[in-house]
Design an enzyme around this catalytic site. Structure first.
Site, short mmCIF file in Angstrom:
data_model
loop_
_atom_site.label_atom_id
_atom_site.label_comp_id
_atom_site.label_asym_id
_atom_site.label_seq_id
_atom_site.Cartn_x
_atom_site.Cartn_y
_atom_site.Cartn_z
N HIS A 42 38.82 31.21 33.95
CA HIS A 42 38.65 30.85 35.37
C HIS A 42 39.95 30.29 35.95
O HIS A 42 40.34 30.61 37.07
CB HIS A 42 37.57 29.78 35.54
CG HIS A 42 36.20 30.19 35.11
ND1 HIS A 42 35.60 29.67 33.98
CD2 HIS A 42 35.31 31.04 35.64
CE1 HIS A 42 34.39 30.19 33.84
NE2 HIS A 42 34.18 31.03 34.83
N GLU A 153 38.09 40.37 34.77
CA GLU A 153 37.81 41.70 34.22
C GLU A 153 36.88 41.64 33.02
O GLU A 153 36.42 42.68 32.55
CB GLU A 153 39.11 42.39 33.83
CG GLU A 153 39.90 42.84 35.03
CD GLU A 153 41.17 43.60 34.65
OE1 GLU A 153 41.51 43.64 33.45
OE2 GLU A 153 41.82 44.12 35.57
N GLN A 158 30.70 44.00 36.95
CA GLN A 158 30.53 43.14 38.13
C GLN A 158 31.68 43.34 39.11
O GLN A 158 31.47 43.41 40.33
CB GLN A 158 30.45 41.68 37.68
CG GLN A 158 30.55 40.67 38.81
CD GLN A 158 30.36 39.26 38.34
OE1 GLN A 158 29.22 38.83 38.16
NE2 GLN A 158 31.43 38.51 38.14
O1 PAF Z 1 30.92 35.83 37.33
C1 PAF Z 1 30.27 34.84 37.75
O2 PAF Z 1 30.51 33.69 37.38
C2 PAF Z 1 29.15 35.07 38.74
O3 PAF Z 1 28.46 36.25 38.47
C3 PAF Z 1 29.61 35.02 40.21
C4 PAF Z 1 30.59 36.15 40.52
C5 PAF Z 1 30.28 33.68 40.50
C6 PAF Z 1 28.41 35.18 41.13
O4 PAF Z 1 27.47 34.18 40.93
#
Ligand code: PAF
Length: 290
Positions: A42, A153, A158
Site C-alpha cells: 500500500h 497489481e 480488480q
Molecule cells: O483492494 C482493496 O483493498 C479493495 O478491494 C478496494 C479497492 C479498496 C475497494 O474496497
C-alpha cells in the site's frame, strides 16, 4: 485515534472541501483506495501517487458489500492509528475514513455491475465480490474526483475491472497499477497474510514459485493446459487445502487462451486456500513472441 500529523476526513463533505482547496490552487490529486491493515505494498502505491500528483488521499474503508456471508468481513484487521502513522510516513496528505453509514446511507440501492473482465476467476469463485468493489470504487472516485487513482497489481483482475468501469462510465480519472510487493521468499504482501500460522506462512511462500515456474515453462513454449495442470499439482502437493483456480489468461481482457503455446501477452492467476486463509497471486508471462 488517527495519527495527529495526518489530517482525516470522515464525510464526503470534508473530503470534497480539502480536495476542492487543492484543485482551486491548481494542484493535482491522487487517490489510493485501501481497506487498511496497511503494508509496504500500500505504501508503495502512496509513493507512486506522490510521484504523479501534488497531493495524495488514501482511503480506508472495509467495504461490507465486497464480502459474501461467511467471508472475513468481521475478522478483517482494523488499526487506524497504526495505518495513519504509516500513511503519514509515506507522504500521504489526507486520510479519508468514512463510516459504513456515510458510504451506504439507509435506502442505498445502486450497484455497479461490470461485465466481461469481472466474470472469470474471482468472478466465478466470489460471485458478488466485484459488484461490491466496483460500486465502492465508483463512489470513492466520484466523492474524491482525483486526477489519478492507484491500485495494486496483486489484485490484477480488480485493476482491470476498475479500468473498465472508469472507461465505460466516462470517469475523468487515470487508473494506474502499482507493482506487487513481495516478502523475501516472494510471497505477495497482503493484509490477509496476518491470518497465517508459522507453518501456513511457510507453505504460502511456495505459491509464487509455482507461478514463476509455470511462467517460465510458458515462455519456453510449453502448452497452456499442461502448464496449468502442473502448477495446480505443485500447489496442491505444497500443502494448500483447496484451489479455486490456476489459469493462464490474456493480460488485457482475461480471455481464455488456446491450449497450445502462447501468442499474446498473458498472466497466470491463482487463488488457493491454506487453512482458513484464501490467497491470490498472479505472474506475468513473457514469451519471445509476445
Ligand atoms: O483492494 C482493496 O483493498 C479493495 O478491494 C478496494 C479497492 C479498496 C475497494 O474496497
Amino acid at each position: 485515534m488517527p495519527d495527529p500529523t495526518l489530517p482525516a476526513a470522515r464525510t464526503v463533505a470534508e473530503l470534497r472541501a480539502a480536495v476542492s482547496a487543492w484543485r482551486g490552487a491548481g494542484r493535482r490529486v491522487a487517490l489510493v483506495p485501501t481497506m487498511g491493515a496497511l503494508h509496504e505494498g500500500h505504501l508503495s502505491l502512496v509513493r507512486l501517487g506522490k510521484s504523479k500528483a501534488d497531493h495524495v488521499v488514501a482511503s480506508i474503508f472495509v467495504n461490507p458489500t465486497q464480502f459474501a456471508p461467511g467471508e472475513d468481513f468481521e475478522a478483517y484487521p482494523r488499526d487506524e492509528a497504526r495505518d495513519a502513522a504509516l500513511l503519514a510516513g509515506a507522504g500521504c496528505d489526507l486520510l479519508y475514513a468514512p463510516t459504513v453509514a456515510e458510504m451506504y446511507p439507509p435506502g442505498f440501492s445502486t450497484s455497479v455491475d461490470v461485465g466481461g473482465v469481472s466474470t472469470p476467476l474471482d468472478g466465478l469463485a466470489r460471485p458478488t465480490h466485484f459488484a461490491g468493489v466496483a460500486t465502492v470504487v465508483t463512489k470513492l472516485l466520484l466523492q474524491c474526483r482525483p486526477d489519478v487513482a492507484i491500485f495494486g497489481e496483486k489484485d490484477f483482475q480488480q485493476l482491470l475491472v476498475i479500468r473498465r468501469l472508469a472507461r465505460d462510465l466516462d470517469l475523468p480519472v487515470e487508473i494506474l497499477g502499482g507493482p506487487t510487493k513481495r516478502d523475501v521468499d516472494g510471497l505477495a504482501l497482503s493484509s490477509r497474510n496476518a491470518y497465517l500460522s508459522v507453518e501456513e506462512r511457510r507453505v504460502a511462500g511456495t505459491l509464487n514459485l509455482a507461478l514463476k515456474t509455470a511462467a517460465e515453462a510458458l515462455a519456453a513454449g510449453a502448452a497452456v493446459d499442461s502448464v496449468e495442470a502442473e502448477a495446480k499439482a505443485r500447489i496442491a502437493s505444497a500443502g494448500f487445502g483447496s484451489i479455486d483456480y490456476v489459469e493462464v489468461r490474456a493480460e488485457d481482457d482475461l480471455g481464455r487462451l488456446g491450449p497450445g503455446p502462447l501468442e499474446s501477452p498473458a498472466r497466470i492467476f491463482v487463488a488457493a486456500r491454506i487453512g482458513r486463509t484464501r490467497l491470490i497471486d498472479n505472474w506475468p508471462v513473457r514469451t519471445p513472441v509476445t
